[in-house]
Enzyme design. Structure first.
Site, mmCIF file in Angstrom:
data_model
loop_
_atom_site.group_PDB
_atom_site.id
_atom_site.type_symbol
_atom_site.label_atom_id
_atom_site.label_comp_id
_atom_site.label_asym_id
_atom_site.label_seq_id
_atom_site.Cartn_x
_atom_site.Cartn_y
_atom_site.Cartn_z
ATOM 1 C CD GLU A 162 41.754 108.532 -32.359
ATOM 2 O OE1 GLU A 162 41.103 109.464 -32.892
ATOM 3 O OE2 GLU A 162 41.848 108.377 -31.125
ATOM 4 C CG PHE A 171 35.152 104.667 -20.234
ATOM 5 C CD1 PHE A 171 34.284 105.692 -20.632
ATOM 6 C CD2 PHE A 171 36.517 104.873 -20.328
ATOM 7 C CE1 PHE A 171 34.781 106.905 -21.095
ATOM 8 C CE2 PHE A 171 37.017 106.081 -20.784
ATOM 9 C CZ PHE A 171 36.151 107.096 -21.165
ATOM 10 C CD GLN A 172 37.845 105.906 -24.230
ATOM 11 O OE1 GLN A 172 38.912 105.337 -24.033
ATOM 12 N NE2 GLN A 172 37.765 107.175 -24.632
ATOM 13 C CE LYS A 213 44.891 99.939 -19.329
ATOM 14 N NZ LYS A 213 44.302 101.164 -18.777
ATOM 15 C CG MET A 264 32.546 115.611 -58.370
ATOM 16 S SD MET A 264 32.877 115.949 -60.115
ATOM 17 C CE MET A 264 34.517 115.242 -60.297
#
Lengths: 156, 575
Positions: free
Chosen positions: B50, B112-113, B162, B473
């Site tokens: 993602e 959940f999630q 959802k 760096m």
């Protein structure tokens, strides 16, 4: 630069999580909130938030600008000439000198609001500085509990 | 028209003219993906993470100036996207990120999630929405695109439970937006502009200081015109590379921590800064109390909060750089370019004294050489993205950028792993251009799964890995400021880059000589496939000049053989 106490009024769209946007902006940028009150503005879809804070004039400028930047913030008023009021509730044992307590409360724009079997509750509503004095004076009557409200302010 | 929330999302994306969406499906966003399957208004690219999806949308937005769109699911899908949001936020890039959320009835139950996406993304988005009913979904989608691209652009998150994607409702995509509390200022205050012009006319050592806002507002033509009309010298920030064009005689270069000598000295000695879309970042100013001590400042910025945030400003102008310059240019007719002749000569001498330079080698590839060579071989045809670290600074210093939006990098947040997915986004936006990600052996591994994405969709991005077997760096700072204690920066253990690229469907090249470099690049362009060019470069090369963090801008560590290559210094020391 001197840190000064300031009061800011923020007019916001009355939508969910708008208060969180404002407080998390203060937290994220390290600005201080001394007190905060929120209430809907009658007959509108907006709310009025009053924030007492402190900082240098440069910090105040940034606070104002960062508030403006939040999408639901409609208006920011940095008060200069204002009437400021704060409310306080105090609870004392009934055995204390009730006449004194009542006189004290009315001296600070308040009075007795409730008397029970064991306790008396008074309120005062005054400028924040005077509210502080009221709280100091109340100490000699052994208060059980003192609750301050936040500051509300209106431009003169 | 009646349709489901999921359909509304697709219809809005199509109505906004978006041709490519980057994303990754999951439970809470599945209904939307079901509609994506059925439609043919836009293409969906399945990135393999993602974070990469958001960076790809970001690269697409930076390359085009249009709003980039990414789509992710709830919970971990969203949290993976946060770095992408923050990267876009810091560089003011217009994005709309759509995330799934658990159904309304489950919100607040640790489902959940489930994660509080609007809570987490509040400090790293311009604005965000949690959709609470199907009725408000069309308006929110419209507002999200509008907020992303107007005013100071930025990423906007739309978090959709959802059940709302399943529900049906009336869809009419609003034609206009009315947010009473959001009215950005585009036109500068006329009086302030007049005052600023007076200041320019009275200045002896004015300096144009150009930032990323000039790119965002598409103002480069006007900026070049202003510079040419007045003959005022110009410095660019990291985000503004390309605005003037590398061969413009008035361009001094990039300023700041790794700016060139003339640019930093110009900033230190100017008596009038004309700041166009720049924000006085700490990597530009160095020690603030020593910064531009003799200068008054004209600050043009669309975000009032940027003005007087760090430095005191005498001529604040809130507005869009392009629109302010349209007002300002006619007023500059009376400016006498000869007035600044002495100033230009001082700066010319500074540049001759310490030009942007490096010491080339016949034995080993110098990273600066590789970048200059890229410039010679692909030059203005290419779009260059980068990751974060030494290679990024060398690219900014040495690549001959001709135009804005040719240089795409994560300036504000400094996100390693940005370059490859951003290159994928840029290539989708401009398939006709050669797109090269200049990266390091540290950064590239942070999103190397995108090899699979690029191979699957045939997105031929060239990754030039300037490989010094170090987190270069950080190693450079350890050399200079931590007595060479190379704590966790040694990347001697490496993958087989060629095999890695090939295993994912790309091409790999191992490059150790200049000849191999040319050959590999030519072959990569010809093969037109995603590739890794693993270029072994001088291991202890340092980025110079350098202003140590917190130091004054004029106190630069300048290139000397010992400072430029810490290995040389070691050899001397052990004699």
């Amino acid at each position: 630069m001197a840190n000064e106490k300031r009061v800011i009024s923020v007019i916001v769209m009355n939508e969910s999580s708008v208060l969180a946007r404002i407080t998390s902006m203060f937290a994220a940028r390290g600005y201080n909130i001394e007190s905060l009150t929120v209430a809907p503005i009658p007959d509108s879809d907006m709310s009025h938030i009053t924030i007492a804070t402190n900082g240098s004039s440069k910090v105040m400028e940034q606070i104002t600008k960062q508030l403006h930047k939040l999408i639901p913030v409609y208006k920011v008023i940095e008060h200069e000439e204002m009437v400021e009021k704060e409310m306080v509730l105090a609870k004392f044992p009934i055995a204390e000198n009730l006449a004194d307590i009542s006189v004290l409360a009315s001296a600070y724009n308040g009075g007795v609001v409730n008397v029970g079997k064991e306790m008396i509750i008074v309120m005062a509503a005054d400028e924040p500085k005077r509210v502080k004095h009221f709280i100091e004076a109340a100490q000699r009557y052994n208060p059980c509990e003192i609750i301050r409200g936040g500051v509300v302010a209106i431009e003169r | 028209m009646q349709m489901s929330g999921a359909q509304m999302v697709c219809e809005a994306i199509i109505a906004e003219g978006v041709k490519t969406v980057f994303g990754y499906p999951g439970g809470a966003i599945m209904h939307v993906y079901d509609e994506i399957y059925k439609q043919d208004g836009f293409e969906h690219i399945l990135n393999r993470h993602e974070q990469a999806a958001v960076h790809a949308a970001d690269g697409y937005a930076r390359a085009t100036g249009e709003v980039g769109v990414a789509m992710v699911t709830s919970g971990p899908g969203f949290t993976n996207a946060v770095t992408g949001l923050a990267t876009a936020y810091m560089d003011s890039i217009p994005l709309v990120v759509i995330s799934g959320q658990v159904p309304l009835s489950l919100i607040g139950t640790d489902g959940f999630q489930e994660i509080d996406a609007v809570g987490i993304s509040r400090p790293c988005t311009k604005h965000n929405f949690l959709v609470r009913s199907i009725e408000e979904l069309p308006r929110i989608l419209k507002e999200a695109f509008y907020l992303a691209r107007t005013g100071r652009p930025g990423p906007v998150l739309v978090d959709i439970p959802k059940d709302i994607t399943v529900e049906t409702g009336e869809f009419k995509y609003p034609e206009s937006v009315n947010i009473p509390s959001y009215k950005p200022t585009y036109k500068g205050n006329k009086k302030q502009i007049v005052k600023a012009v007076e200041a320019i006319k009275n200045a002896k050592k004015p300096l144009l200081y150009i930032g990323g806002g000039a790119v965002l507002s598409d103002a480069y033509k006007l900026i070049r015109e202003m510079a040419e009309k007045t003959k005022i010298p110009v410095v660019e920030t990291l985000m503004a590379r390309g605005v003037m064009g590398h061969d413009h005689p008035q361009l001094l270069g990039m300023l700041g921590m790794h700016g060139n000598y003339a640019s930093n000295m110009a900033m230190s000695e100017t008596d009038l800064i004309i700041s166009l879309g720049a924000r006085f970042d700490d990597r530009v100013t160095g020690k603030l109390s020593e910064f531009a001590k003799y200068a008054d400042i004209i600050h043009v910025d669309i975000d009032p909060a940027n003005i007087a945030k760090l430095v005191d400003v005498q001529y604040p102008i809130v507005g869009d750089v392009k629109q302010v310059l349209e007002e300002m240019l006619p007023l500059l007719e009376g400016v006498d370019p000869d007035r600044y002749q002495a100033w230009r000569e001082i700066l010319k001498r500074y540049d001759e004294l310490h030009p942007q330079s490096y010491i080339d080698s016949d034995e080993v590839i110098k990273p600066q050489w590789a970048i200059e060579r890229l410039g010679e071989l692909v030059g203005e045809d290419a779009i260059i993205t980068s990751d974060v670290g030494q290679h990024q600074m060398w690219a900014a210093q040495h690549y001959p950028f001709d135009r804005p939006r040719q240089w795409i990098n994560s300036g504000g947040l400094g996100t390693m792993g940005f370059g490859f997915p951003a290159a994928i986004g840029a290539k989708k936006a401009h398939p006709e251009k050669t797109v090269i990600n200049i990266t390091g052996d540290g950064s590239i591994l942070m999103n190397m799964q995108e090899l699979v994405t690029a191979a699957e969709y045939d997105i031929p991005v060239i990754n030039v890995i300037l490989n010094n077997h170090f987190l270069g760096m950080v190693r450079q700072w350890q050399t200079f400021f931590y007595e060479k204690r190379y704590s966790e920066t040694d990347l001697t253990f490496q993958p087989n880059w060629k095999a890695l690229a090939e295993a994912c469907g790309g091409i790999g090249y191992d490059v150790t000589t200049k000849e191999e470099f040319d050959a590999a690049l030519k072959d990569a362009i010809k093969q037109n496939k995603v590739c890794f060019m693993n270029v072994s470069v001088n291991r202890f090369e340092n980025v110079l000049p350098m202003v140590p963090a917190g130091g004054a801008l004029f106190n630069m560590m300048l290139p000397s053989p010992e400072l430029a290559d810490s290995a040389l210094e070691d050899k001397k020391g052990t004699k």
